[in-house]
Write an enzyme that holds these catalytic residues in place. Structure first.
Site, PDB file in Angstrom:
ATOM      1  N   PRO A 193      13.196 -12.526 -25.741  1.00 30.23           N
ATOM      2  CA  PRO A 193      14.361 -11.563 -24.763  1.00 30.23           C
ATOM      3  C   PRO A 193      15.241 -10.672 -25.761  1.00 30.23           C
ATOM      4  O   PRO A 193      16.428 -10.914 -25.747  1.00 30.23           O
ATOM      5  CB  PRO A 193      15.076 -12.590 -24.024  1.00 30.23           C
ATOM      6  CG  PRO A 193      15.076 -14.048 -25.146  1.00 30.23           C
ATOM      7  CD  PRO A 193      13.588 -13.903 -25.570  1.00 30.23           C
ATOM      8  N   CYS A 194      14.724  -9.804 -26.022  1.00 28.73           N
ATOM      9  CA  CYS A 194      15.561  -8.779 -27.194  1.00 28.73           C
ATOM     10  C   CYS A 194      16.432  -8.178 -26.267  1.00 28.73           C
ATOM     11  O   CYS A 194      17.413  -7.589 -26.805  1.00 28.73           O
ATOM     12  CB  CYS A 194      14.464  -7.915 -28.031  1.00 28.73           C
ATOM     13  SG  CYS A 194      13.393  -7.032 -26.650  1.00 28.73           S
TER      14      CYS A 194
END
Length: 156
Positions: A124-125
DNA sequence: GAAGAGTTGTACT
DNA sequence: AGTACAACTCTTC
């Protein structure tokens, strides 16, 4: 959210596209890794279900999905794992990511890790922001999507 | 706020 | 080994 394409290999998910507007554009996004895809979708059926649920706004744990990071440098790998450990709906700075990866001054390097992250959603950048807590950076049209993902995780 | 300097990891020559 | 690049951060105008 849109169409997401995932490419599964024998050692876990190798590539996952961002939510795209159409099935074809999602497929184009994973084109480079399509060669290593396994022809037994059942092997990654769980991943598909989890991602689908995630995009539906459900608080699923994408950390359970195995990812293949064999040919990635140690620093990148640690940065990604640190990123995966960020709770849904929360955010951390690139600096924080760098610390988890081993070097607090490597914030810029951490940015590189996110920039080259091939596993959208699984890593989950979008939960990583600048030290000021603002959403900036993210090449091109990524910002709108990023804020959309965050809003969704917050239950809205 | 904007501009500059300081740092680090990766990719390429 | 040396150089250029980047989704950074901190210090100073």
């Amino acid at each position: 959210m849109g169409w997401v394409a995932i490419v599964g290999g024998d050692h876990g998910v190798v590539r996952a596209s961002l939510p795209e507007a159409s099935p074809s554009s999602a497929l184009d996004a994973v084109q480079p890794e399509i060669g290593v895809a396994v022809h037994t979708p059942e092997q990654h059926i769980d991943s598909r279900v989890l991602i689908t649920a995630f995009c539906a706004g459900e608080p699923v744990d994408l950390t359970d999905i195995p990812i293949d990071t064999r040919d990635v440098s140690p620093f990148f790998k640690k940065a990604w794992e640190a990123c995966r450990s960020i709770p849904s709906g929360q955010t951390r700075s690139y600096r924080w990511l760098a610390e988890q990866a081993g070097n607090a001054r490597a914030a810029r390097g951490a940015g590189q890790a996110m920039a080259r992250n091939k596993l959208a959603l699984l890593v989950p950048c979008h939960r990583v922001v600048s030290s000021s807590g603002e959403l900036h950076g993210f090449g091109g049209a990524g910002l709108p999507l990023k804020s959309r993902l965050l809003a969704m995780e917050l239950g809205r």
